[in-house]
Design a protein around this motif. Sequence first.
Motif, mmCIF file in Angstrom:
data_model
loop_
_atom_site.group_PDB
_atom_site.id
_atom_site.type_symbol
_atom_site.label_atom_id
_atom_site.label_comp_id
_atom_site.label_asym_id
_atom_site.label_seq_id
_atom_site.Cartn_x
_atom_site.Cartn_y
_atom_site.Cartn_z
ATOM 1 N N TYR A 113 0.827 -1.204 0.000
ATOM 2 C CA TYR A 113 0.000 0.000 0.000
ATOM 3 C C TYR A 113 0.861 1.254 0.000
ATOM 4 N N PHE A 123 -7.289 -0.942 3.831
ATOM 5 C CA PHE A 123 -6.414 -0.211 2.909
ATOM 6 C C PHE A 123 -7.189 0.303 1.702
ATOM 7 N N SER A 143 -7.583 4.161 0.089
ATOM 8 C CA SER A 143 -7.108 4.590 -1.215
ATOM 9 C C SER A 143 -8.237 5.078 -2.113
#
Lengths: 220, 313, 689
Positions: free
Chosen positions: A173, A214, A218
């Motif tokens: 990530y 995650f 994003s």
Amino acid sequence: MIIPHIVNSVAEEAYKRLQQTGFSYKGANPELRAMLYLPLNEIVKKFTSKEYKEYTADIEAGLVLYSLFSPDKIGLRSASDEGIWKYLSIEIAPDLVYARWGDKENRFWKEKRRIWLKTVWWFIHLSWQGDEESTRKILQDLTTDEIVQLVERAGSGYRVDLNREIMKQLPAYRSKSTHRDIFRVVMKFNTARLIATEPSFSEGGTVGYVRRLFNSLSQR
Amino acid sequence: MLDRQAAARIGWMPESFRFSCSTPDVDPESNGASWPGPVTLGHQGIWNPVEHDLFLEITMRFNPATFFGAEGIACSNAALGIVLEWTSPESSQRGHSNIVPFRRESGKVKATLFLRFDRNQFRGQVQLSASFYVVEPDSAPDSAERHLANRSGLCLGSLGGTCSLFFDGNGSLFPFVEYAGLPDDALWRIRYESSDPCEDLFVADMVCLEINNRHPDYPAYKGVDGQKGGTPMERQIVASWLTMFLLILKERNPDVFECLKNDTYLKFSDGSIAHFAHYLLSTFQINRENLQNLSATLNKVVAGQFLDGAGTL
Amino acid sequence: MQQSGSSLLHLIQNDEMVPLDLLVRESVQNSLDASINTMEPVRVSFRLISHVTDAVASLLPEIAEGLKRKYSGTRLMLQIRDTGTQGLTGPVSLGGDAHGNLVKLVYEISQPQEKKNAGGSWGLGKTVYYRMGAGIVFYYSRIRKGNGFEERLAACFVENEKSPDKVMTSSKTGIAWWGGENIYADDALWASALTDPSEIGSVLLRLGADPYVDEETGTSVIIPFLRHDLLPRQAFTEDDDEADLPANALVSSPWYGGFAGYLKYSLLRWYAVRISNESYPLFAYGSKLEAVVDGEDVSEIMPPLFRVLQALFNRVYEEESDPQTLPEEIFCKPVMLRGNTFDGDQCAGWISAVRLTREQLGMGSPDNEHSPFAYLMNRGDDTVCLPVIGYLRSPGMIVSWNDEKWKKVLKGGKSGEYVIGLFVPYSSQAFTQQMAASTGCETLEEYLRSTEKADHSVWADRSGQSIIRRISTNVQNKINDHFFPVENVPADVKTNLDVSRRLARAFLPAGFGRDSRFVPESGRGGDPPFPFVFPGTNPVFRVQDFSYLPGKIIMSWTLFWGKKKCQAHRLSLDVATINLPISADIWGKDSELGEFPFAFDFMTASFLTRGKEKTVIALHLVPGEKGADAEKLIDVTVSETAIDMVNISGNSMDAWSFGGTLAIRVKKKDEDLVPVILLQADSGQGGVQ
């Protein structure tokens, strides 16, 4: 393996003695000293010579400690006992802790969340990927501050599997993100999600939970 | 979220609550409490958290029908689960048991939840609670149910309170510490850090009997392994320590000591230093007229307490 | 006051020391004291022969009957013969205030203790001879006289005059002599020694003793009717009744193998540093010693332990130890006393010690040597392996081996390892004037000698002095620090728990503190009833009665204004976390987190409670609006993430509470985040709901 533990009053006195007579090893428990000294001293030397940054020194020290005092050798009961870490800091490796932190009693015994040896052990425990190499690999790009955040927030108990999964997915990530402080943000978001959700029961279990964690970030 | 009314509606009831240990012939010696306890372990001093593991099994019964639907907490066609969660801040750990799933159609549910705790895993307490989670969401929830939690892993709340398991309790441990001093330090000493005996707990960080295990007399003090009731030297040391303890208390907090001495009203917290002093003086009928008598009666009592096989009162 | 047999025999009641050890120490001491020439060794020979009662009785006609009655059968005799010594010189009797070796040893025994000769205190140790046998001791000596030699022989009998079966029925004192003609002097008759060579010769023949020949001079002490309980008690079993045992019961043996064996080891034990020690510092102490038992030179059977002792001793005088003798590094350090004890430096002596393994001491096969505890202290077992320290005095005789008094302070090492040490005093070390005055001695040697008990077995400070105590503490500390450096015994966690629990069971009440043995029923508070009753002074904010609409949560709220004179309160809408809630501002700092997930939808304030009085107010606001109630008591500003309420009544709102409804909009449905409303009270107190 049984490591002795000491209470605050004993630690306080012993620390004063160190301050007066120098932060050198005074001869207690030679076996433990022999176990710790060589590997830790290597690391501390590289830190003093600036070959290792703070963070690297902490990781490497943690790896050494975790290997010598693995959970099945000492038990989590001992690992969570500050008294053990105070003993190790003051009686067994005072010179090494001193080389890393100087005369800072918090790092030796006074503040239970900041005892250096304990912090780095738990950091490795919370990041452990099954073996040293893989663990070292995923920890490459973090900072000391980040270790602090992870370990200091024990709350009512660490979520070990969750932490390890976060550390595992983090590098991938990180490479996608432009934000400098990505670890901190993830942890922050995680603390909010955890109020309502138990990762091991969510879809895909802990792995799925972390992936969604995650991904949510994003996408924003 | 769950509240008491919800609990009442499903008729939640804990049934059996059992403890065992994998070591043959060792019983965790729990106090036989039912949920939510509290549960204390190691009564006889045989089971202890360092050497022995712990198995825990609890069975619960409930009828979850009212959980489902618009008036409840979950969508009609969702699958929920009940699980035993545990946390132990002192051991920096947390975890959970197996999860037992159920649906609206399940009718009356009997769920048995298991936990295994390793030896040398915990210090202090472990808190247990029975929680409900969404295990499988309803794929097509009714419009009236849209506000309900409908994703796996979402916590719906817990029922029945929190059960505390005491692995180590302050009250079961006399504040005693061995430390490695210098050979010509004293064999024993008293550490007394408290300034407020009515509040400060009678624990090793406040008040302590410290034995220097590098003193040449240490072997004599310790005696032979398996020796019952300690050595004569230990008795003497404990008696002296108790005397010193009372004297320091008197010196630092003369008003507190006066109350203890005259047995007048004194307010103190449970488990505090003053609590212990009060217990010591009154239960053993220590003569408080003067120091001499105090010391003499203490010595006598200590010998008696040890020689009787150290039974509890 | 004149001595009697019984009082003499009491004088050295040393029950601790084995009698044979006393004998060895005393006799060899005497011999060494009489050495002719430091360059020549002194040779002491011990011999055991058997004899019949008659051999002795015939020499002592006055008590022959008594002897024959009391002692029958074959008996043992011990002969201690030294050469290289002066012999018993001087007058042969006491008459005329005589001084000399002979009278000192043989005749002064009857004099009162208080009498001191010029030249030293009177050694009571000589009385040991009389305790070894029946009480009869023959003294034979050859001395140089003029250009030639002279021999002397006398016997003395010391018996407890109060004993019912005493042999000397006619003596009132229990002390009697045989020898030459009595001599008349100073209005009294004095016993004297025999000097006629032929008469002496026939006595020696009767006794089976060797005469001195050629250039030899020396002294022989002959003790017939040797007792059978001179060896350490383990020679006998519990069933044995001592009186019934024949003389040769002495040969029943543990490790030393009998009477002769014990003598050998006894000699080694007390004199090892001096026996045939090639490097013996003659300048320091005098002649070397050769010791023989039943013809066998003791130095030939010297076990490694004793060679080690010699090496330790020699090390004090040499710079280094001889690696051949002892590969181990010897720890050798001066013992310095604090304060002003001595003139010049404060060195009291040296401690010389070494750590050895069982193998180095030859304790395994094939030699199977016994442990140092056996050799040095007659101790059977080594379960508690303490260091063994011998304290030397100038003649090279060890005063004591780590006896009870000192043992307590030393620590022990692992079994299988031994620490052996010697303290060698700096004998000629002179005291300061002050010390000399207070001790009455000029040198350390004098002081040590004077404090020895009559049997030379222990040094004990005189009252008011602490020299010996300081020496021994110093020695112990050095040994401890060097051989047992600070080593931590891990605080065994189980042990600690055991002790803590055991003490707790004895002294702590049930139900004490957070007792894991017993915990009292904990009370559990329920939710407070509505309307809420607030006992405290702090402002409190509460919500309940949740209901849901798509994307919205609606709830009832109550705010207790608090008794602390607050002017304003803020309710902030935060995201709940397992730690501290995250406010909109903090959330906004991380762009990754995106939009803040919640917002206030609307807020109504519908009532006001002042004490028991409830008033209706009507205030309805949405984010972006600001307004006051009809009575102008509070002014409220609402934003998406905060509600501010200000007291505009002009009065204090002590103990007032407000309530109403509010709604929170959930911006992203699938977010799984939980909103929380925080009260930020003006006065710094706050409550969370």
